[in-house]
Design a protein around this motif. Structure first.
Motif, short mmCIF file in Angstrom:
data_model
loop_
_atom_site.label_atom_id
_atom_site.label_comp_id
_atom_site.label_asym_id
_atom_site.label_seq_id
_atom_site.Cartn_x
_atom_site.Cartn_y
_atom_site.Cartn_z
N ARG C 53 0.81 -1.20 0.00
CA ARG C 53 0.00 0.00 0.00
C ARG C 53 0.85 1.27 0.00
O ARG C 53 0.45 2.30 -0.56
N LYS C 54 2.01 1.17 0.62
CA LYS C 54 2.89 2.34 0.63
C LYS C 54 3.40 2.60 -0.79
O LYS C 54 3.50 3.75 -1.22
N LEU C 55 3.69 1.53 -1.50
CA LEU C 55 4.13 1.68 -2.90
C LEU C 55 3.04 2.34 -3.75
O LEU C 55 3.32 3.03 -4.71
N GLU C 56 1.80 2.07 -3.36
CA GLU C 56 0.66 2.65 -4.10
C GLU C 56 0.29 4.04 -3.58
O GLU C 56 -0.72 4.60 -3.99
N HIS C 57 1.09 4.56 -2.64
CA HIS C 57 0.83 5.86 -2.01
C HIS C 57 -0.53 5.92 -1.32
O HIS C 57 -1.18 6.95 -1.27
N LYS C 58 -0.94 4.77 -0.81
CA LYS C 58 -2.17 4.73 -0.01
C LYS C 58 -1.83 3.93 1.25
O LYS C 58 -2.31 2.81 1.43
N PRO C 59 -0.97 4.50 2.12
CA PRO C 59 -0.49 3.71 3.26
C PRO C 59 -1.64 3.17 4.12
O PRO C 59 -2.70 3.80 4.21
N ILE C 60 -1.39 2.03 4.70
CA ILE C 60 -2.40 1.38 5.51
C ILE C 60 -1.81 1.14 6.89
O ILE C 60 -0.62 0.86 7.03
N GLU C 61 -2.67 1.29 7.91
CA GLU C 61 -2.22 1.03 9.27
C GLU C 61 -2.72 -0.36 9.64
O GLU C 61 -3.86 -0.72 9.30
N THR C 62 -1.87 -1.13 10.27
CA THR C 62 -2.30 -2.49 10.61
C THR C 62 -2.17 -2.77 12.10
O THR C 62 -1.32 -2.21 12.79
N VAL C 63 -3.05 -3.65 12.57
CA VAL C 63 -2.98 -4.16 13.93
C VAL C 63 -2.98 -5.67 13.77
O VAL C 63 -3.73 -6.19 12.94
N THR C 64 -2.13 -6.37 14.51
CA THR C 64 -2.16 -7.83 14.39
C THR C 64 -2.42 -8.47 15.75
O THR C 64 -2.03 -7.94 16.80
N PHE C 65 -3.10 -9.59 15.69
CA PHE C 65 -3.42 -10.33 16.91
C PHE C 65 -3.65 -11.78 16.52
O PHE C 65 -4.20 -12.06 15.46
#
Lengths: 107, 308, 223
Positions: C53-65
């Protein structure tokens, strides 16, 4: 790391996320692993990460696995040079906003 | 796309179509079906032939179609998705066409638990929506469902589907009908209408989406023999609605059978005169085929148009 | 155990293309063992999507569990606080886990990261094979411990069919004929006579054909 067999896919991915322009993993010569197959595991993990990086459009050229022994100082220098040249050609990590970002995280 | 279907010609001409239903027997004789066909032939444009309805093993709908055709009525072969995979479906469709059948009605089919082989497997390799597409692909694209070319003599059916305005979710039933039209259905037969108010609301939504201008809708009706039949459907048949007042009307009737016919005639007349977008009627006189001519005549739908 | 495999990253990315913050939930059950949806795979997937997503200039925030098991309501309660701020949940469990999450978090877009393949076991590290057809009416006592329902490509109960040759199935030279295996084993056990019994058609109501199934142990239910 004590052995390339302990390399984790996440470490490589995180290195790129943190701005590394290139990553290379150096393992012992095949057949010389103190833990029998650690270097083979390491190599396969790097291959898997390359696959992911290609799949997501980042490209797999920025990561590489090399085999060399602790006695091969010159070979090490060659690899570093080769990798540095490759990364210079590729330019900075596309994830970094700073185009002059430093190259080369070595794991 | 024009086919050789007479039903299509009648509906495309803008005439109010009349279809009925013949259920094949649980044995290997065609006598009863032929008898029913002769009884109906002057009064309907085509008859549906059910495909192992309620999952009870019956004489094959396609084989029955041959007998019906031979008796002078155009058959509408019903094909459910319960018993055949896509290989058998396409094979049977080509076979049916080679035997002179020109109309197919696509439906899911009742679950086998209702029938006389409840422990059998069900197929549902393709669903009713996909079966419509399959028929369209064979006819319009001259291709098997897989995409392989049909080099010559592709089956060219007039393609029907069903809609149930009495199943849930109510609003989505209209959208799903539209989906069937998108898939390629050319005529629609509805589930038996007893709750006229709900059917009117259904048709209102159908018209609002302009679906009635894209497909021929035939309203399904069923004459009831008595209040017990009405009560049974009300309580036991999933996806049908029978208003209590209808049960009461049959219960208080002196001659319930006559009243059942009266109700059916009233329904057809009401639909024809008041509900826009309905292009015909589908009379499902379950095990009561002999009453169909009377209903058709009393509704002023006789004689039927002649098509050569 | 349930064997699953991850979908292509691009397919998963497409499911959440309009989301800005996403929760990735792994499962410590079967999918951890088959290396498809454990803690490690969850973090790899999240990292891959962040990069993409960063490469697409649409960064994404993630949470993992990673939940102990996604197929048990008690273990997904822990997600209650985490789901508040996310636009979507990506489940790395089998199809059961995805549905449990979708049921609990009714207003969230819940999507699957895995394809649930079959139930089976490992033959070596990294190789799993299908062994049980979940028919609900086990016949292994009749067939020498080899399942004809899932290991025979036609699920034939009185095999082998005419396509069996050199021990292989007609669909592929890489597939063993289950009925050859059954025959060999019954021969070795001296129980070949058992195969002479004509097996009647199965009662498929006990399988998926009878509709969704349920198992109940009333003795352990507490009101």
């Amino acid at each position: 790391m004590p052995c390339s067999g302990t390399i984790d896919h996440r470490v490589i991915l995180h290195a790129f996320e943190d701005g590394a322009d290139g990553v290379f993993v150096a393992g012992c010569m095949e057949g010389d692993c103190h833990f029998l197959k650690g270097n083979i595991r390491g190599k396969k993990r790097v291959q898997y990460v390359k696959q992911i990086l290609d799949e997501i459009g980042f490209g797999s050229e920025r990561v590489e696995f090399f085999n060399l022994s602790a006695a091969q100082g010159q070979r090490f220098a060659e690899i570093v040079k080769e990798m540095t040249e490759r990364i210079m050609q590729l330019g900075p990590n596309p994830l970094t906003s700073n185009p002059d970002g430093k190259e080369g995280g070595i794991a | 796309m024009k086919t050789e279907s007479k039903l299509q010609q009648i509906l495309d001409n803008g005439q109010f179509g009349v279809t009925a239903e013949i259920g094949p027997p649980k044995h290997s004789s065609s006598e009863g079906m032929r008898h029913h066909a002769h009884m109906l032939k002057e009064h309907v444009d085509a008859t549906n032939i059910t495909d192992n309805q309620t999952a009870i093993v019956r004489l094959s709908s396609i084989a029955a179609g041959v007998h019906i055709l031979d008796s002078g009525i155009e058959p509408i072969v019903q094909m459910t998705c319960r018993d055949r995979n896509r290989i058998a479906m396409q094979s049977d469709l080509m076979g049916a066409y080679s035997l002179g059948m020109r109309n197919v009605l696509c439906l899911s089919g009742d679950h086998q638990q209702f029938g006389n082989h409840p422990t059998s497997k069900n197929v549902y390799d393709v669903d009713s929506m996909q079966l419509i597409q399959l028929l369209r692909r064979m006819r319009d694209e001259k291709k098997f469902f897989s995409g392989e070319e049909i080099k010559e003599h592709e089956p060219r059916f007039f393609i029907g589907a069903v809609a149930n305005p009495f199943a849930d979710p109510f609003e989505y039933r209209v959208a799903r009908l539209e989906k069937k039209v998108e898939a390629g259905a050319e005529f629609i037969q509805t589930q038996c209408i007893f709750d006229m108010e709900r059917f009117e609301r259904f048709m209102e939504m159908v018209r609002a989406r302009g679906i009635d201008e894209r497909v021929h809708i035939l309203a399904g009706v069923t004459p009831l023999k008595g209040w017990r039949a009405a009560k049974y459907i009300q309580n036991n048949v999933s996806g049908m609605i029978v208003p209590e007042e209808l049960v009461q009307r049959l219960k208080s009737a002196e001659d319930p059978k006559k009243e059942g016919v009266n109700i059916c005639v009233e329904q057809i007349k009401y639909i024809k005169e008041n509900i826009k977008g309905v292009h015909g009627v589908h009379i499902m006189a379950i095990a009561w085929e002999e009453v169909v001519p009377e209903i058709v005549e009393r509704c002023g739908l006789y004689p039927r148009p002649k098509i050569n | 155990m349930i064997i699953a495999q991850q979908k292509p990253v691009k397919d998963i990315a497409a499911m959440i293309s309009d989301c800005n913050k996403v929760l990735f939930v792994g499962c410590a059950g079967c999918v951890t063992v088959c290396l498809a949806g454990g803690e490690k795979e969850t973090e790899i997937l999240a990292s891959s999507l962040r990069i993409m997503r960063k490469l697409e200039h649409k960064p994404i925030e993630t949470v993992t569990f990673t939940a102990t098991r996604q197929c048990d309501p008690e273990y997904i309660v822990a997600l209650d606080n985490m789901v508040q701020e996310v636009d979507a949940i990506v489940s790395l469990a089998c199809g059961v886990g995805v549905q449990y999450l979708a049921e609990r978090f009714k207003d969230k877009w819940v999507v699957p990261a895995l394809d649930t393949k079959f139930i089976g076991g490992a033959t070596e590290h990294g190789v799993w094979e299908e062994k049980c057809g979940l028919c609900g009416d086990c016949v292994l006592h009749l067939t020498g411990g080899i399942c004809p329902i899932i290991r025979c490509s036609k699920s034939i109960l009185n095999g082998p069919c005419g396509g069996s040759q050199y021990g292989k199935c007609e669909i592929s030279k890489d597939v063993d004929c289950a009925w050859q295996l059954i025959y060999d084993r019954m021969t070795a056990l001296g129980k070949l006579d058992k195969l002479m019994e004509i097996q009647p058609p199965k009662d498929w109501t006990k399988s998926r054909d009878g509709g969704p199934r349920r198992a109940v142990r009333e003795d352990v239910m507490i009101g």
